[in-house]
Structures are given as C-alpha cells and as structure tokens.
Design a protein around this motif. Structure first.
Motif, PDB file in Angstrom:
ATOM      1  N   THR A  36       0.825  -1.206   0.000  1.00 39.21           N
ATOM      2  CA  THR A  36       0.000   0.000   0.000  1.00 39.21           C
ATOM      3  C   THR A  36       0.866   1.265   0.000  1.00 39.21           C
ATOM      4  O   THR A  36       2.071   1.208   0.301  1.00 39.21           O
ATOM      5  N   GLU A  38       0.901   3.452   2.230  1.00 40.61           N
ATOM      6  CA  GLU A  38       1.432   3.576   3.593  1.00 40.61           C
ATOM      7  C   GLU A  38       2.761   2.819   3.725  1.00 40.61           C
ATOM      8  O   GLU A  38       3.737   3.340   4.276  1.00 40.61           O
ATOM      9  N   LEU A  39       2.778   1.599   3.196  1.00 42.29           N
ATOM     10  CA  LEU A  39       4.012   0.798   3.255  1.00 42.29           C
ATOM     11  C   LEU A  39       5.126   1.440   2.432  1.00 42.29           C
ATOM     12  O   LEU A  39       6.286   1.465   2.853  1.00 42.29           O
ATOM     13  N   GLY A  41       5.497   4.599   1.768  1.00 46.86           N
ATOM     14  CA  GLY A  41       5.986   5.771   2.484  1.00 46.86           C
ATOM     15  C   GLY A  41       6.899   5.393   3.641  1.00 46.86           C
ATOM     16  O   GLY A  41       7.956   6.016   3.851  1.00 46.86           O
ATOM     17  N   MET A  42       6.533   4.344   4.391  1.00 47.99           N
ATOM     18  CA  MET A  42       7.362   3.895   5.508  1.00 47.99           C
ATOM     19  C   MET A  42       8.696   3.349   5.014  1.00 47.99           C
ATOM     20  O   MET A  42       9.753   3.572   5.621  1.00 47.99           O
ATOM     21  N   GLN A 127       7.474  -1.026  13.437  1.00 46.14           N
ATOM     22  CA  GLN A 127       6.140  -0.769  12.889  1.00 46.14           C
ATOM     23  C   GLN A 127       5.938  -1.532  11.583  1.00 46.14           C
ATOM     24  O   GLN A 127       4.873  -2.105  11.339  1.00 46.14           O
TER      25      GLN A 127
END
Length: 250
Positions: A36, A38-39, A41-42, A127
């Motif tokens: 995703t 989110e992943l 970006g992390m 995380q």
C-alpha cells in the motif's frame, strides 16, 4: 491492526529485528495490491534514515581527520610564532582555531543525531514488522481456509468417484448377464438386430490384445526364446536316443 497491537507487538519486545527494507525476502512477501502507499511511504522514510545515518558516520570520520590535521598544524604554527607572532601568523592561528571549533560543533551535532537515529530506525522498523506480521497472518488464514475447501472438494470427488465406479461395475454386470442370456437363446445373428453398442466379448478381446502388445525389446526376447526352444527339443531327443541302447542292453 488490532491483532498486531494485542498479540504481535508484545512478541517483538526484546527481539532484535533486522532492517526489513534491506531484505529482498521481505519485498517478496507482498503482492502489488498489498504493498500500500502507507508501506511505500514507511519504506522510503526508513531508507532515508539509513542513508542519513551512513552519511553522518562518513562525515564524522572526515571531520575527525580534519580536526587532527588542524591540531597538528596549530602545534607547528605555535612553535614558529614564538613570543612575537606576526599579524599573518595571528590570523592563521585564529583561522585554525575557528575551523577546529566548527569541527567540534559539527561533530557534537552529528553525535547527537547518531544517538537518536538508531532509535528512530528501530521504531519504524518495528512498525513495519507489525504490518508485515498482520499481512502474513491474514494470508495464512485465507490460504488455510482455501486449503480446507480444496481438501473437502477432493474428498467429495473421491466419494463420488467410488460411487460411480460401483455403479459402473453394476451396469457392466447387468449388461453381461443380459448379453449372455440373449446370445444363448437367440444366437449371434439375432443379437445383431438389437444394434448392441456394448459388446462384452469384444471389450474382453480388446483388453487381451492390449495386454499382448509388448515393446520391441520384449518381442526380440520372445523371438530368441522361441528360436532356442527347437534347439533344446532337438538336444533332448538326441539324449533320449543315446539312452535307448543302454536300456536294451540292460
């Protein structure tokens, strides 16, 4: 990520987790849809932190080398200046002291950042690990469910296949009895009038033909065996002839 908070997070306490974004196996865990924004970006943030850490370590080493060089030059300059330094020497000494002070300030700032970065990297990496464990858990659940469905389907097919085999054998037995009965009473010519599509005798002949079909190597072996049998028979006959006079003399 309720399960990640309740179960997975406590499991990570005290564990040293390798940096996930540097592991190719970690990338292969995710499909295109699972990876995703989110992943992504992390992952980028973590990689940027790692690059920053490496850059700070390199620059700290360079600053230490520069500071040592400046300190050595200050010692030499102090010896040359003596009690009555020139303006040029004073300026050169002041420049060296200023540069040494700048090196100290930068190294202090770098050292402080290098103390904080590993903690931030470890926190973000954990995380990512929690998300990874959550994704893997859902995959395991989904695949286990599908596996159970497949196994149940296979079991059902096997049961159905056994039933079909029994029914097939029963139908063949009925046809064989009917065919034999009609053949015995009416004969082969009358049977042809019934336009029999299932002929048990013909089926049996096909099986016999298939069983007799052998590979060329076996055929050659059979021919050699057949060729050797007359020779054995002839030798046996000669032996019997040789034994006859003895029996007569006896």
């Amino acid at each position: 990520m309720a399960r990640a908070d309740e179960v997975f997070k406590p499991a990570l306490v005290g564990k040293k987790i390798p940096i996930l974004t540097l592991d190719n196996k970690w990338h292969r865990l995710f499909t295109q849809s699972e990876f995703t924004p989110e992943l992504k970006g992390m992952e980028k943030t973590l990689n940027d932190m790692l690059k920053r850490q490496a850059k700070l370590n390199t620059e700290t080493k360079e600053l230490k080398k520069l500071k040592k060089k400046l300190m050595d030059e200050v010692v030499l300059l102090a010896d040359v200046m003596g009690e009555r330094p020139t303006k040029k020497q004073d300026k050169e000494m002041a420049d060296h002291k200023r540069l040494i002070e700048e090196c100290n300030e930068k190294m202090d700032a770098y050292e402080e950042e290098l103390v904080e970065l590993p903690r931030q990297i470890n926190q973000l990496n954990n995380q990512l690990m929690l998300i990874t464990m959550d994704v893997c858990y859902k995959k395991l659940q989904q695949n286990t469910k599908e596996l159970s469905e497949i196994e149940e389907w296979i079991s059902g097919i096997r049961r159905e296949l056994k039933k079909k085999v029994v029914r097939k054998q029963e139908k063949e037995a009925v046809i064989n009895r009917l065919y034999a009965y009609m053949h015995d009473i009416f004969g082969a010519e009358v049977i042809e009038l019934f336009d029999m599509q299932y002929d048990p005798e013909e089926k049996y002949r096909r099986k016999e033909t298939a069983a007799q079909a052998v590979s060329p190597e076996k055929q050659e072996a059979g021919q050699e065996k057949s060729a050797g049998e007359p020779e054995k028979a002839e030798q046996a006959a000669q032996s019997e002839k040789g034994a006859e006079p003895e029996s007569k003399n006896t």
